[in-house]
Design a protein around this motif. Structure first.
Motif, PDB file in Angstrom:
ATOM      1  N   ASN A 181       0.832  -1.186   0.000  1.00  0.00           N
ATOM      2  CA  ASN A 181       0.000   0.000   0.000  1.00  0.00           C
ATOM      3  C   ASN A 181       0.876   1.249   0.000  1.00  0.00           C
ATOM      4  N   PHE A 182       0.531   2.254  -0.822  1.00  0.00           N
ATOM      5  CA  PHE A 182       1.356   3.457  -0.932  1.00  0.00           C
ATOM      6  C   PHE A 182       1.183   4.373   0.282  1.00  0.00           C
ATOM      7  N   THR A 183      -0.058   4.512   0.785  1.00  0.00           N
ATOM      8  CA  THR A 183      -0.311   5.472   1.864  1.00  0.00           C
ATOM      9  C   THR A 183      -0.058   4.884   3.246  1.00  0.00           C
ATOM     10  N   ASP A 184      -0.155   3.559   3.396  1.00  0.00           N
ATOM     11  CA  ASP A 184       0.091   2.911   4.690  1.00  0.00           C
ATOM     12  C   ASP A 184       0.765   1.569   4.448  1.00  0.00           C
ATOM     13  N   PRO A 185       2.078   1.575   4.164  1.00  0.00           N
ATOM     14  CA  PRO A 185       2.771   0.336   3.804  1.00  0.00           C
ATOM     15  C   PRO A 185       2.748  -0.730   4.892  1.00  0.00           C
ATOM     16  N   GLY A 186       2.554  -0.319   6.157  1.00  0.00           N
ATOM     17  CA  GLY A 186       2.544  -1.308   7.240  1.00  0.00           C
ATOM     18  C   GLY A 186       1.287  -2.129   7.296  1.00  0.00           C
ATOM     19  N   SER A 187       0.214  -1.687   6.635  1.00  0.00           N
ATOM     20  CA  SER A 187      -1.049  -2.412   6.671  1.00  0.00           C
ATOM     21  C   SER A 187      -1.069  -3.507   5.613  1.00  0.00           C
ATOM     22  N   HIS A 188      -2.165  -4.287   5.624  1.00  0.00           N
ATOM     23  CA  HIS A 188      -2.265  -5.407   4.706  1.00  0.00           C
ATOM     24  C   HIS A 188      -3.735  -5.647   4.395  1.00  0.00           C
ATOM     25  N   ILE A 189      -4.029  -6.242   3.269  1.00  0.00           N
ATOM     26  CA  ILE A 189      -5.407  -6.589   2.934  1.00  0.00           C
ATOM     27  C   ILE A 189      -5.804  -7.834   3.728  1.00  0.00           C
ATOM     28  N   LEU A 190      -6.803  -7.681   4.609  1.00  0.00           N
ATOM     29  CA  LEU A 190      -7.266  -8.772   5.460  1.00  0.00           C
ATOM     30  C   LEU A 190      -8.760  -8.970   5.254  1.00  0.00           C
ATOM     31  N   LYS A 191      -9.222 -10.163   5.564  1.00  0.00           N
ATOM     32  CA  LYS A 191     -10.647 -10.479   5.427  1.00  0.00           C
ATOM     33  C   LYS A 191     -11.372 -10.027   6.692  1.00  0.00           C
ATOM     34  N   GLY A 192     -12.336  -9.122   6.522  1.00  0.00           N
ATOM     35  CA  GLY A 192     -13.134  -8.639   7.636  1.00  0.00           C
ATOM     36  C   GLY A 192     -14.575  -9.077   7.517  1.00  0.00           C
ATOM     37  N   GLY A 193     -15.410  -8.624   8.450  1.00  0.00           N
ATOM     38  CA  GLY A 193     -16.804  -9.000   8.421  1.00  0.00           C
ATOM     39  C   GLY A 193     -17.532  -8.478   7.202  1.00  0.00           C
ATOM     40  N   ASP A 194     -17.047  -7.384   6.628  1.00  0.00           N
ATOM     41  CA  ASP A 194     -17.684  -6.782   5.455  1.00  0.00           C
ATOM     42  C   ASP A 194     -16.900  -7.020   4.173  1.00  0.00           C
ATOM     43  N   ARG A 333     -12.219   1.761  13.890  1.00  0.00           N
ATOM     44  CA  ARG A 333     -11.187   2.023  12.890  1.00  0.00           C
ATOM     45  C   ARG A 333     -10.076   2.873  13.524  1.00  0.00           C
ATOM     46  N   PHE A 334      -8.913   2.854  12.879  1.00  0.00           N
ATOM     47  CA  PHE A 334      -7.774   3.614  13.388  1.00  0.00           C
ATOM     48  C   PHE A 334      -7.681   4.951  12.672  1.00  0.00           C
ATOM     49  N   LEU A 335      -7.198   5.947  13.391  1.00  0.00           N
ATOM     50  CA  LEU A 335      -7.047   7.286  12.833  1.00  0.00           C
ATOM     51  C   LEU A 335      -5.632   7.540  12.315  1.00  0.00           C
ATOM     52  N   LEU A 336      -4.684   6.724  12.727  1.00  0.00           N
ATOM     53  CA  LEU A 336      -3.285   6.913  12.346  1.00  0.00           C
ATOM     54  C   LEU A 336      -2.845   5.818  11.388  1.00  0.00           C
ATOM     55  N   ARG A 337      -1.690   6.019  10.805  1.00  0.00           N
ATOM     56  CA  ARG A 337      -1.133   5.052   9.873  1.00  0.00           C
ATOM     57  C   ARG A 337       0.214   4.563  10.377  1.00  0.00           C
ATOM     58  N   GLY A 338       0.569   3.360   9.992  1.00  0.00           N
ATOM     59  CA  GLY A 338       1.843   2.786  10.395  1.00  0.00           C
ATOM     60  C   GLY A 338       1.671   1.855  11.570  1.00  0.00           C
ATOM     61  N   LEU A 339       2.434   0.764  11.551  1.00  0.00           N
ATOM     62  CA  LEU A 339       2.298  -0.279  12.563  1.00  0.00           C
ATOM     63  C   LEU A 339       2.557   0.245  13.968  1.00  0.00           C
ATOM     64  N   GLU A 340       3.579   1.081  14.124  1.00  0.00           N
ATOM     65  CA  GLU A 340       3.919   1.593  15.455  1.00  0.00           C
ATOM     66  C   GLU A 340       2.809   2.498  16.004  1.00  0.00           C
ATOM     67  N   LYS A 341       2.279   3.376  15.172  1.00  0.00           N
ATOM     68  CA  LYS A 341       1.236   4.286  15.641  1.00  0.00           C
ATOM     69  C   LYS A 341      -0.074   3.544  15.901  1.00  0.00           C
ATOM     70  N   VAL A 342      -0.398   2.581  15.048  1.00  0.00           N
ATOM     71  CA  VAL A 342      -1.616   1.799  15.256  1.00  0.00           C
ATOM     72  C   VAL A 342      -1.506   0.972  16.534  1.00  0.00           C
ATOM     73  N   ASN A 343      -0.319   0.454  16.806  1.00  0.00           N
ATOM     74  CA  ASN A 343      -0.111  -0.276  18.052  1.00  0.00           C
ATOM     75  C   ASN A 343      -0.347   0.635  19.257  1.00  0.00           C
ATOM     76  N   GLY A 344       0.076   1.895  19.144  1.00  0.00           N
ATOM     77  CA  GLY A 344      -0.184   2.852  20.216  1.00  0.00           C
ATOM     78  C   GLY A 344      -1.661   3.123  20.391  1.00  0.00           C
ATOM     79  N   GLU A 345      -2.386   3.254  19.269  1.00  0.00           N
ATOM     80  CA  GLU A 345      -3.836   3.470  19.342  1.00  0.00           C
ATOM     81  C   GLU A 345      -4.532   2.290  20.000  1.00  0.00           C
TER      82      GLU A 345
END
Length: 366
Positions: A181-194, A333-345
């Motif tokens: 992902n260009f805007t949030d490289p730490g994230s990944h496409i995962l299967k959610g409820g929707d 949902r998370f308001l921040l991007r990046g694994l470290e910041k999301v972990n903080g959230e």
């Protein structure tokens, strides 16, 4: 050159320089009026500038994707090498134990075991060579991508959450469908409820008495089974002890997780299959067969009357906590991007959840 000529040439050159400067100032003023101050008119058009920026971003993302794929490949090669070395050690120990036999049958057995030990040693050396090659290639690609930590094996932290496994070729290059992902490289496409979403995998370990969260973790790895052991380590780090019982759904069940739990003396209840809502599996009866493997032992344990009663507690321990956070508090949902910041959230969400639970417990005790 004579002195007279020197004086004449000096005056002539000064006049020519002054004329050139006046001409330059005039041209600058005309270009500023036509193209804007500080511009010459030969700059790249905005459309081409944007595409160049896009090209730069694309090349950077590609280099990072290739580095990530190479790091994943190196870690898998390292795991394969360690497994091969363990097998070689076991084969050598078996050969050494059998080498003391002196009868004919024992001598033949010892020779066969020694040959197997030699073959296992060769396989281990080959696996170690592949692991070292993959590690060097991963470091080269990480350095080319400008990553701060180029060595994928520099630290082995039992508390570290797993990272996503990119599909790679045998050479460690990303396959055609590997994504970043260009805007949030730490994230990944995962299967959610929707359906499929760009997201993170958030983990929480909850105590059975008050729904207090005792450990959390965030990763971009889709499969839950890789999170079980790191979460156990985080429980121990936070509480100083293993849980009396550990309950987890089928997503966390694997042979390695069951065997690791047994080795640590952890009383785990991992569902071996997906259970239909409101239905319990048929209870196990009679003595357990002696030749059951780890999954078979867990299946018998989870299907016993006591095991079913314990596993049923998961519906009132862990599941409500996620409902309270996402549904009742609206933190879906998370308001921040990046694994470290999301972990903080996620940690902040858990802390505030615990504060609410402790507050209500204190009120109930008064």
């Amino acid at each position: 050159m004579s002195h007279e000529r020197m004086l004449k040439s000096e005056a002539q050159l000064e006049a020519e320089i002054a004329a050139l400067l006046r001409k330059a100032e005039l041209i600058d003023a005309q270009e500023d009026a036509r193209y804007g101050k500080g511009k010459r008119g030969d700059e790249l058009p905005k459309e081409l500038q944007r595409r160049q920026d896009r090209l730069d971003a694309l090349r950077k993302a590609r280099a990072e994707l290739e580095a990530e794929a190479a790091a994943d490949h190196a870690r898998r090669r390292e795991q394969q090498a360690r497994a091969a070395e363990e097998q070689a050690t076991e084969a050598a120990a078996a050969a050494a134990d059998d080498s003391d036999k002196i009868n004919t049958e024992g001598e033949v057995s010892a020779q066969a075991l020694a040959k197997e030990a030699q073959q296992a040693e060769r396989r281990a050396k080959a696996a170690r060579g592949r692991a070292e090659l993959a590690r060097r290639l991963a470091i080269e690609k990480a350095q080319a991508a400008g990553l701060s930590n180029p060595d994928p094996l520099s630290s082995v932290d039992p508390l570290a959450m797993p990272s996503r496994n990119l599909p790679t070729t045998s050479a460690g290059d990303p396959k055609a469908k590997a994504q970043r992902n260009f805007t949030d490289p730490g994230s990944h496409i995962l299967k959610g409820g929707d359906g499929w979403i760009q997201s993170y995998n958030c983990q929480a370990a909850v105590d059975g008495d008050h729904q207090i969260i005792v450990a959390v973790g965030v990763s971009n790895q889709a499969a839950d089974q890789h999170h079980l052991l790191p979460m156990v380590e985080r429980i121990v780090a936070n509480t100083g002890q293993l849980p009396e019982k550990l309950i987890a759904d089928a997503g966390y069940c694997s042979t390695s997780n069951i065997e690791a739990s047994e080795q640590r003396g952890l009383d785990a209840y991992l569902s071996t299959s997906r259970q239909a809502h409101g239905k319990r599996p048929r209870p196990s009866r009679g003595p357990a067969p002696r030749d059951l493997d780890a999954r078979g032992r867990m299946d018998r344990k989870i299907r016993s009357k006591a095991g079913q009663a314990i596993y049923a507690l998961r519906k009132i321990i862990a599941e409500p906590v996620f409902g309270q956070i996402k549904g009742a508090r609206g933190l879906d949902r998370f308001l921040l991007r990046g694994l470290e910041k999301v972990n903080g959230e996620w940690s902040l969400m858990a802390i505030t959840h615990n504060i609410g639970k402790l507050h209500r417990a204190a009120l109930a005790a008064t």
